[in-house]
Design an enzyme around this catalytic site. Structure first.
Site, PDB file in Angstrom:
ATOM      1  N   HIS A  79       0.833  -1.207   0.000  1.00 11.91           N
ATOM      2  CA  HIS A  79       0.000   0.000   0.000  1.00 11.91           C
ATOM      3  C   HIS A  79       0.865   1.253   0.000  1.00 11.91           C
ATOM      4  CE1 HIS A  79      -3.674   2.359   1.182  1.00 11.91           C
ATOM      5  NE2 HIS A  79      -2.745   3.155   1.688  1.00 11.91           N
ATOM      6  N   GLU A  80       1.827   1.324   0.909  1.00 12.83           N
ATOM      7  CA  GLU A  80       2.658   2.532   1.004  1.00 12.83           C
ATOM      8  C   GLU A  80       3.537   2.707  -0.228  1.00 12.83           C
ATOM      9  OE1 GLU A  80       2.054   4.787   3.118  1.00 12.83           O
ATOM     10  OE2 GLU A  80       0.649   3.539   4.246  1.00 12.83           O
ATOM     11  N   HIS A 131       3.525   6.600  -6.971  1.00 16.18           N
ATOM     12  CA  HIS A 131       2.758   7.737  -7.489  1.00 16.18           C
ATOM     13  C   HIS A 131       3.648   8.974  -7.515  1.00 16.18           C
ATOM     14  CE1 HIS A 131      -1.414   9.967  -7.304  1.00 16.18           C
ATOM     15  NE2 HIS A 131      -0.765  10.189  -8.424  1.00 16.18           N
ATOM     16  N   HIS A 170       1.753   4.679  -2.859  1.00 13.80           N
ATOM     17  CA  HIS A 170       1.924   6.121  -2.716  1.00 13.80           C
ATOM     18  C   HIS A 170       3.290   6.554  -3.239  1.00 13.80           C
ATOM     19  CE1 HIS A 170      -1.741   6.927  -0.595  1.00 13.80           C
ATOM     20  NE2 HIS A 170      -1.436   6.191   0.457  1.00 13.80           N
TER      21      HIS A 170
END
Length: 723
Positions: free
Chosen positions: A507-508, A514, A511
């Protein structure tokens, strides 16, 4: 903050001495013999056959490096020379303030030769490069002098931003360009970013008279203070006399003199009596916390109305994918209706699990779902969490991510040696992100291990945003990923991750990538600097990869023997993650609707507890328990006020992306390239609706987002039923 001074999403500080840091040399790779097997239609991902130097680096916890230089030179924190000690924050702050003065003069000059949006973005970048850095350091640095200096820099720059936000001359310079056009040629990206800067002005009450502007500043300061107090109260332990608790339960909790101290909900405890006691005690209404929440919600409502919005939710959600509170409520209502029967199936399954332990029980209580759902998932999986740990060493999971990014984006992660003084503590890893043709495209610092004083949460901090410089070069993004992993039990052992840890790491990194893959003209809109309901899409999408057997099979292997996890075990583990998804989502709908009501029309129709009980009855299948006030522990009301629903919207878009683009081949370079070019590269320089439409071929709507979530749930149910 305005000018998009996005003090990094800490979504939230400490002790000990600053020290010279570096990464220890790699351990000798463990010798193991595993066959290399190509996986997936793209034939891109391969099972790891031996520990690569990259995996070995992460299977070795970094240690302090001895500095044999007589001069004891250090590079400074993050390689910034001024930050060799805590006084450097004052130097950086002063330099930023001096540059801001020059840029302010340029922005307001009638003879300006650069685009107004270029000058504004340089203003924003000048402030963000110090404020974002300081915001991370103030909550994460173990040295109290450094943390305090960073805090002071944050406060000073926040004050400067408030002055800029209410600078009429600066506002008028931008307004004239928006109304009459710039003297320098511009395009649609310039127009979009200029409008975002103008929105920041409007949100800060630039059109208000002096007295009202002063009121805005006071309210803003009050909201910040109340939010800080509320979050502290969310974590505050509760003490009750020993005599108030049955003797057979006292030993579970800690003691403070004659009081039993309850520090949390004990949601994973096997005893329903313990879970119930913790729930009733920890969530008992606290009058002080009630008043703080009331004041916070009232101040937010006053501020929103002061700057022309009907409610705080209208202010918070302008420019998002859904745009209006009315559409948010419509989305949540429709989703609630569609979830009802699916959630009931989940709760019936939980009740059967509970009856296996307590045959006479007839109801699921609010303290039951976390434990029972975990129990059900464990029964579904063929190995326990404890048994799975050896197959998920930190090094092998990082190698799996590295392979996945190579397949999807032609990007590799390279471990970089830290310079002495570059990191804030000794167990930090640094990664260079390298594109096959573009070279280095950014840097990621990995602060993965728990330590005293470190915030206990997983988050992504922006240290430096990417932007296209005027000379054509690109200012590389720099981020920190912060997790709270348990460190290795011994220096010769790697850190071992639970399946939940693996999900969080993926999940991290969503980020982080991105931020890394963004190539925006302006840092004001780079990477995760976009609407909340879009910023979570890349991270939620990565959770699908973390639950895909074809991906997990490329790296899950025993840290000692190198033996890969059995395919059946991988499949069972991934399937177990799909269980109870409807009931989990129903709870998110309940939380999201409560958040909307709290930030909707004021005065509120009843106390926050009365409203919570009413919303729970309408949107959740488990009844409210009298004399509890769960909302007083809901810290997300501060960081995600009026935007808690954003996770569900992001989940809907991520579900569409997964099923449409990646499910057939999770290693597809074609889809990875399209995903970067259509979505990740643009950050916030395009409206999120346009980004999603460009990738999926249809504009998100309430109906198709709800439908995407239902199809995803039904797909999971079908996969479970076929076993």
């Amino acid at each position: 903050m305005s000018l998009r001074l996005l003090l990094s999403n800490a979504n939230t500080t400490s002790k000990s001495k600053s020290c010279v840091l570096s990464v220890k040399n790699f351990l000798q790779p463990l010798l193991c013999q595993c066959l290399i097997a190509e996986t997936g239609p793209s034939n891109c991902a391969k099972k790891v056959s031996t520990w690569t130097p990259f995996a070995a680096a992460f299977n070795t916890k970094p240690q302090r490096k001895m500095n044999f230089s007589l001069k004891r030179d250090t590079s400074g924190l993050f390689g910034i020379p001024e930050l060799k000690n805590h006084t450097g924050f004052n130097l950086l702050q002063q330099a930023a303030e001096e540059k801001v003065e020059k840029l302010l003069e340029e922005a307001c000059s009638p003879s300006r030769s650069r685009k107004i949006v270029t000058v504004f973005d340089e203003l924003s970048d000048t402030l963000c490069r110090v404020a974002d850095l300081a915001d991370f350091v103030r909550v994460s640095h173990p040295n109290k002098d450094v943390a305090q200096a960073a805090e002071e820099a944050c406060v000073a720059l926040s004050s400067l931003v408030e002055k800029l936000n209410t600078n009429v001359e600066l506002h008028n310079s931008l307004l004239n360009v928006l109304l009459e056009g710039d003297s320098v040629p511009t395009d649609s990206v310039d127009q979009r970013v200029a409008e975002l800067f103008m929105f920041d002005f409007e949100q800060s009450g630039i059109d208000l008279e002096e007295q009202q502007r002063e009121k805005f500043v006071r309210l803003n300061e009050q909201i910040h203070m109340l939010g800080t107090f509320f979050q502290r109260g969310c974590q505050k332990p509760v003490g009750i006399p020993k005599s108030s608790l049955p003797e057979n339960l006292r030993h579970v909790f800690g003691f403070d003199g004659n009081n039993v101290m309850v520090t949390g909900l004990f949601s994973d405890h096997y005893s329903s009596l313990v879970r119930e006691a913790a729930y009733r005690i920890f969530l008992h209404p606290d009058q002080h916390q009630i008043e703080i929440l009331d004041y916070l919600l009232s101040a937010r409502n006053q501020l929103a109305k002061l700057v022309g919005f009907e409610t705080y939710s209208h202010r918070a959600n302008k420019g998002t994918m859904i745009e209006s509170p009315e559409s948010i409520v419509q989305f949540l209502d429709l989703l609630s209706q569609r979830l009802k029967t699916r959630s009931e199936v989940d709760f019936e399954a939980m009740l059967r699990l509970k009856q296996e332990q307590e045959s006479s029980t007839k109801d699921i209580m609010p303290w039951d779902p976390p434990y029972l759902s975990a129990l059900g998932r464990q029964k579904r999986s063929t190995m326990s969490n404890l048994d799975s740990l050896p197959y998920f060493s930190l090094g092998c999971v990082m190698e799996g991510l590295n392979q996945l990014f190579q397949c999807l984006f032609a990007v590799s992660l390279q471990h970089v040696q830290l310079s002495p003084g570059e990191a804030w503590t000794e167990d930090i890893y640094k990664l260079a992100v390298i594109h096959r043709s573009e070279g280095v495209i950014g840097y990621i610092y990995c602060d993965f291990f728990e330590r005293c004083g470190k915030p206990n949460q997983d988050c992504h901090f922006t240290i430096q945003g990417g932007r296209r410089r005027e000379d054509g070069s690109y200012q590389l993004p720099i981020v920190v990923l912060q997790l709270s992993l348990a460190g290795p039990r011994a220096s010769s052992l790697p850190a071992l991750l639970s399946p939940g840890n693996v999900d969080n790491l993926f999940h991290e990194f969503g980020h982080a990538m991105h931020s890394m893959l963004g190539r925006t003209r302006y840092q004001h809109v780079t990477g995760t600097r976009c609407s909340t309901d879009f910023a979570e899409v890349p991270s939620v999408l990565m959770e699908y990869f973390a639950s895909e057997p074809r991906v997990i099979s490329t790296f899950a292997r025993h840290y000692k023997s190198g033996e890969p996890m059995k395919k059946s075990a991988v499949k069972a583990l991934c399937d177990s993650k799909k269980m109870f998804a409807a009931s989990d989502m129903q709870q998110q709908v309940f939380f999201s609707m409560l958040d909307q009501v709290y930030h909707g029309q004021h005065p509120l129709q009843g106390s926050t507890t009365d409203i919570m009980a009413r919303i729970q009855k309408q949107y959740y299948s488990i009844d409210y328990v009298e004399n509890t006030a769960w909302q007083l522990r809901f810290g997300h009301l501060v960081g995600y006020g009026a935007r808690y629903y954003a996770y569900l919207v992001s989940k809907a878009v991520a579900a569409q992306l997964w099923h449409t683009c990646f499910k057939a081949d999770p290693f597809s370079r074609e889809m990875g390239t399209k995903y970067r070019e259509e979505m990740l590269a643009h950050g916030g320089e395009k409206h999120p609706l346009k980004l999603v439409e460009g990738m999926l071929g249809q504009k998100p709507s309430v109906e198709n987002m709800v439908e995407a979530l239902m199809l995803d749930l039904d797909d999971s149910t079908q996969a479970l039923d076929t076993q």
